[in-house]
Design a protein around this motif. Structure first.
Motif, PDB file in Angstrom:
ATOM      1  N   PHE A  32       0.919  -1.027  -0.278  1.00  0.00           N
ATOM      2  CA  PHE A  32       0.003   0.115  -0.166  1.00  0.00           C
ATOM      3  C   PHE A  32       0.938   1.201  -0.701  1.00  0.00           C
ATOM      4  O   PHE A  32       0.015   2.642   0.231  1.00  0.00           O
ATOM      5  N   ARG A 215      -2.671   9.147  -9.668  1.00  0.00           N
ATOM      6  CA  ARG A 215      -2.563   9.239  -8.377  1.00  0.00           C
ATOM      7  C   ARG A 215      -4.299   9.748  -7.683  1.00  0.00           C
ATOM      8  O   ARG A 215      -4.284   9.305  -6.589  1.00  0.00           O
ATOM      9  N   ALA A 290      -8.095   5.049  -9.845  1.00  0.00           N
ATOM     10  CA  ALA A 290      -8.094   5.456  -8.339  1.00  0.00           C
ATOM     11  C   ALA A 290      -8.969   6.445  -7.943  1.00  0.00           C
ATOM     12  O   ALA A 290      -9.571   7.301  -6.704  1.00  0.00           O
ATOM     13  N   VAL A 293     -12.017   4.464  -6.192  1.00  0.00           N
ATOM     14  CA  VAL A 293     -11.802   3.420  -4.633  1.00  0.00           C
ATOM     15  C   VAL A 293     -10.953   4.284  -3.566  1.00  0.00           C
ATOM     16  O   VAL A 293     -10.941   4.311  -2.190  1.00  0.00           O
ATOM     17  N   GLY A 294     -10.107   5.537  -4.176  1.00  0.00           N
ATOM     18  CA  GLY A 294      -9.365   6.311  -3.051  1.00  0.00           C
ATOM     19  C   GLY A 294     -10.232   7.075  -2.046  1.00  0.00           C
ATOM     20  O   GLY A 294     -10.494   7.506  -1.063  1.00  0.00           O
ATOM     21  N   LEU A 297     -11.939   4.593   0.022  1.00  0.00           N
ATOM     22  CA  LEU A 297     -11.272   4.457   1.077  1.00  0.00           C
ATOM     23  C   LEU A 297     -11.035   5.072   2.468  1.00  0.00           C
ATOM     24  O   LEU A 297     -10.884   5.287   3.271  1.00  0.00           O
ATOM     25  N   LEU A 317      -5.987   8.425  -4.688  1.00  0.00           N
ATOM     26  CA  LEU A 317      -5.058   7.144  -4.672  1.00  0.00           C
ATOM     27  C   LEU A 317      -3.790   7.461  -3.555  1.00  0.00           C
ATOM     28  O   LEU A 317      -3.039   6.884  -3.540  1.00  0.00           O
ATOM     29  N   LEU A 356      -2.226   1.899  -7.841  1.00  0.00           N
ATOM     30  CA  LEU A 356      -3.691   2.294  -8.879  1.00  0.00           C
ATOM     31  C   LEU A 356      -4.800   0.952  -9.038  1.00  0.00           C
ATOM     32  O   LEU A 356      -6.151   1.790  -9.439  1.00  0.00           O
ATOM     33  N   ARG A 360     -11.699  -1.836  -3.383  1.00  0.00           N
ATOM     34  CA  ARG A 360     -11.864  -1.953  -2.354  1.00  0.00           C
ATOM     35  C   ARG A 360     -12.042  -2.880  -1.457  1.00  0.00           C
ATOM     36  O   ARG A 360     -11.882  -2.800   0.054  1.00  0.00           O
ATOM     37  N   ALA A 363      -8.649  -2.260   0.232  1.00  0.00           N
ATOM     38  CA  ALA A 363      -8.591  -1.201   1.164  1.00  0.00           C
ATOM     39  C   ALA A 363      -9.248  -1.447   2.147  1.00  0.00           C
ATOM     40  O   ALA A 363      -8.494  -1.274   3.345  1.00  0.00           O
TER      41      ALA A 363
END
Ligand SMILES: *Cc1c(COP(=O)(O)O)cnc(C)c1O
Length: 375
Positions: A32, A215, A290, A293-294, A297, A317, A356, A360, A363
């Motif tokens: 990570f 990113r 990204a 999912v970011g 997260l 991310l 990237l 999930r 995460a």
């Protein structure tokens, strides 16, 4: 005999595949930190490995004064993908070199010497870039560094407006400070930097060495803020871990950039790796992935950690969890107890910069582990 300078972690990494690394005992780790954001498409992505291997078998190196096909293709790809009308490319071997070139080009094109940098900023460790890096510990005992650098508080539009004048060659700034603690800048701030530099005839150098390549949820953080700098630097994940960086330059600077060079600039092998990495990022639309999912997260981290941490912040991310005590014991527990590798940013921030391509479920693993450690 032993290496020096770097402190080593007590885990011997042997192999990588996608979002995972494996140690010499065969134990699996979820990476990570993407090994300092150097694995944006995951470790050993088959397309990157194939393109690089094919090039290795054909030609490892030819002097940079001869064009080579992977480099020519990479020039075009980067110029196409760069924000706005930036379409000149200088290739080098690392982030600090990309910034070093950016500072030289800006000084030459403007005929001025003053450089403005930001507090908590990080731009590399060679004499020029280091002069624009904030942290005292990185500079101690190495002075004198390149001169003419002035620091202003990050995020302070008024201070930026006051500092930029007719003697300023460039402002160098990260769109979201990484090393300095995961400190995002507002769109208004970055637009102020853009306007102030433009009005003074100075160059805006946007250091996207950590934020770039999808990113923060857009290919470049600049895209997310609707800002087109004069110079944009990238490195870290560009070659999926092979040493390559790029300085992307607008025409007015490129046409009067001065004399610069590097033996390994745009070598065929790293160019092939970078070309393949960029192709995967754009074709699979990893910046959007990204972003999604970011966001998930950050939400999950805020829910799970609540008051047991000071703050969860970031974009896409590139996420920081500011903890109440030191980050290092938490990073150790994450690695040893939970098989998760992450990074610090300063003393009290746990920095998450996964490939990237994470999903999930990955995460969730990190959120559960952090909850078990700090909550
Ligand atoms: C890592 C980094 C650099 C320096 O890159 P190196 O390849 O280590 O020289 C410069 N700027 C930023 C924002 C970085 O994150």
């Amino acid at each position: 005999m032993s290496g020096f300078v770097f402190s080593e972690k007590p885990i011997g990494i042997d192999r990588g595949e996608g979002v995972h690394l494996y140690d010499t005992n065969g134990d699996e780790y979820l990476d990570f930190g993407a090994s300092y954001a150097c694995a944006p498409v995951g470790h050993c992505h088959p397309e990157v490995v194939d393109a690089t291997t094919a090039q290795i078998e054909k030609l490892l190196y030819v002097q940079a004064s001869y064009p080579n096909a992977p480099r020519t293709a990479l020039y075009e790809q980067l110029a196409d993908l760069a924000p706005g009308d930036i379409d000149n490319v200088w290739l080098c071997n690392s982030g600090t070199e990309a910034n070093e070139a950016a500072l030289k080009f800006a000084r030459h094109a403007t005929g001025r010497s003053k450089i403005i940098a930001t507090m908590q900023g990080f731009h590399g460790r060679t004499m020029g870039s280091l002069a624009t890096t904030w942290k005292k510990q990185y500079k101690q005992g190495f002075e004198p560094l390149a001169g003419g650098v002035e620091f202003v508080p990050y995020g302070d539009s008024e201070a930026m407006r006051e500092a930029v004048d007719e003697e300023t060659a460039a402002v160098i700034v990260e769109p979201l400070q990484g090393e300095g603690g995961i400190n995002p800048a507002s769109t208004a701030y970055l637009r102020t930097v853009r306007e102030a530099t433009e009005a003074a005839g100075a160059a805006m150098i946007l250091d996207e060495i950590q934020t770039g390549l999808g990113r923060t949820g857009t290919l470049w953080a600049a895209d997310g803020h609707g800002v087109v700098p004069d110079v944009l630097t990238t490195a870290k994940g560009l070659g999926s871990g092979l040493p390559v960086g790029a300085t992307l330059v607008r025409e007015w600077i490129a046409e009067d950039a001065g004399n610069h060079g590097s033996t390994f600039s745009g070598g065929p092998v790293v160019s092939a790796a970078a070309g393949a990495t960029l192709s995967v990022i754009t074709r699979e639309d990893l910046p959007s992935h990204a972003a999604a999912v970011g966001e998930y997260l950050v939400e999950q981290l805020r829910d799970a950690l609540g008051e047991s941490v000071r703050e969860v912040r970031g974009e896409g991310l590139m996420v920081g969890v500011e903890v109440k005590r030191g980050a290092n014991p938490i990073l150790r527990d994450l690695a040893v107890e939970h098989g998760i590798l992450a990074l610090p940013a300063g003393r009290s921030v746990v920095r998450l910069l996964p490939p990237l391509t994470v999903e999930r479920e990955h995460a969730d693993e990190v959120v559960d582990a952090l909850e078990a450690i700090v909550a």
